[in-house]
Design an enzyme around this catalytic site. Structure first.
Site, PDB file in Angstrom:
ATOM      1  N   SER A  56       0.800  -1.224   0.000  1.00 41.07           N
ATOM      2  CA  SER A  56       0.000   0.000   0.000  1.00 41.07           C
ATOM      3  C   SER A  56       0.830   1.271   0.000  1.00 41.07           C
ATOM      4  CB  SER A  56      -0.934   0.017   1.211  1.00 41.07           C
ATOM      5  OG  SER A  56      -0.205  -0.165   2.417  1.00 41.07           O
ATOM      6  N   ASP A 107      -2.700   8.447   7.612  1.00 41.71           N
ATOM      7  CA  ASP A 107      -3.666   7.605   8.306  1.00 41.71           C
ATOM      8  C   ASP A 107      -2.915   6.800   9.362  1.00 41.71           C
ATOM      9  OD1 ASP A 107      -2.423   5.487   6.989  1.00 41.71           O
ATOM     10  OD2 ASP A 107      -4.090   5.099   5.626  1.00 41.71           O
ATOM     11  N   HIS A 141       0.065   4.785   7.094  1.00 44.98           N
ATOM     12  CA  HIS A 141       0.817   5.281   5.938  1.00 44.98           C
ATOM     13  C   HIS A 141       1.344   6.709   6.121  1.00 44.98           C
ATOM     14  CE1 HIS A 141      -2.077   2.214   4.492  1.00 44.98           C
ATOM     15  NE2 HIS A 141      -0.981   1.767   3.907  1.00 44.98           N
TER      16      HIS A 141
END
Length: 370
Positions: A40, A334, A337
């Site tokens: 991600s 977040d 990340h």
């Protein structure tokens, strides 16, 4: 001129002369293309095209709120660009190459593969196929997708042109954090701590799979590997919030550090075994440990800018979540990340920053190698 001849002419101009692609000046384009494999931190939209309730997606606000040109979510787990974007920009591209599944949907896979590259990165993916199985594209499958892409490229422009293109391109690989999260979650479910034999077996599986991926990519024509190691995953808000003090989880950080040492040994060994292989390992663990966050302009290094609850880490970043006003001042966007600015600083350090952040050479030096 037929399609195949036109594509061959395009490849020749890119590999030999350099052309203006996506508004990038030829003199600034360090490599002809970038191919991205990861999780991600590098995903630019593949997961948006995967089905299933367990698939992690960054397809809703406030993801992308600061993305240049749109301000909308695109599948990046960031308020704007991610580290793949900034590495690509440092190499002379506008941003990361588009996601494989986006390109397939637009019927534009091969033109992009030849002129810019392709991103196979998938949120939630691991080095191990078992990590978050069914909700992502694991590393082994990402390599297989590249293999099928290469076959289509060769059908369009011929094996020789593709070989020349791939030999000069950058293969960016960044993966491993999800494997550590999954490993520790499994230990917690069994209500026990990992034993030395557990850790040894875990490392062995990771290194074996990583070695297979690099070797397979090499056999497919890759020669330049930009590797991002596993950072201090015990310091992300998602992990910190489990600690009453909000501090880092030293145990998982030590596990990550041990893997990074093994990964460095693996690449050094593969360079000896695989003629022509060149690599640069970006030390994301060391970068985080050696960078003064205050000097870098961050006022928060333990909390999520977008989320909810304690440390902003008790809720996902979704519409209605708490959102900080100055995203550039937060290390994390977040609960897992980095923010756009944190990604930018990391990418710059790996490209041509101080030598302690890359080994044995920087990404820029890697790109410059003939």
């Amino acid at each position: 001129m037929g399609y195949a001849l036109a594509m061959k002419a395009l490849v020749a101009s890119i590999v030999v002369l350099g052309v203006v692609v996506a508004g990038v000046e030829p003199s600034k384009k360090m490599v002809p293309a970038v191919y991205v494999f990861g999780d991600s931190t590098l995903d630019v939209g593949n997961n948006n095209h995967l089905t299933g309730k367990e698939v992690p997606r960054a397809d809703k606000p406030y993801y992308g709120i600061d993305l240049p040109g749109s301000g909308k979510p695109t599948g990046r787990f960031s308020n704007g660009y991610n580290i793949a974007d900034f590495i690509a920009r440092n190499l002379g591209f506008e941003k990361s190459p588009l996601a494989y599944l986006v390109l397939k949907a637009r019927n534009y896979l091969i033109p992009s593969a030849i002129t810019r590259g392709v991103s196979y990165a998938s949120a939630g993916a691991g080095i191990l196929d078992s990590t978050n199985a069914g909700g992502n594209i694991p590393l082994s499958q990402q390599v297989r997708l590249f293999e099928s892409t290469k076959a289509e490229m060769e059908a369009a422009v011929g094996p020789r042109a593709v070989s020349e293109l791939l030999g000069r391109s950058l293969f960016l690989v960044g993966m491993g954090s999800n494997d550590f999260f999954a490993f520790l979650t499994a230990q917690a479910k069994q209500n026990r701590s990992a034993t030395p034999s557990d850790v040894a077996a875990f490392y062995g599986s990771l290194i074996s799979n990583y070695s297979a991926a690099i070797t397979d990519l090499y056999k497919l024509g890759a020669r330049k590997f930009g590797i991002i190691n596993v950072g201090p995953v015990g310091c992300v808000p998602r992990v910190r919030v489990l600690n009453a003090t909000g501090g880092c989880a030293d145990g998982i950080n030590q596990l990550a550090g041990g893997f990074d040492a093994a990964l460095q040994s693996l690449l050094a060994d593969q360079k000896k075994r695989l003629p022509g292989l060149a690599y640069s390992i970006a030390d994301s663990f060391g970068f985080a440990a050696r960078t003064d966050p205050k000097a870098a302009g961050f006022v928060s290094v333990d909390s999520a800018c977008c989320g909810g609850g304690r440390l902003g880490a008790e809720a996902d970043c979704l519409p209605g979540a708490t959102l900080c006003a100055d995203r550039d001042r937060f290390l994390f966007f977040d609960r897992v990340h980095p923010s756009q600015r944190a990604a930018m600083l990391g990418a710059q350090a790996y490209y041509d920053g101080p030598p302690q952040f890359t080994t044995p050479i920087t990404f820029k030096q890697l790109a410059q190698q003939s």
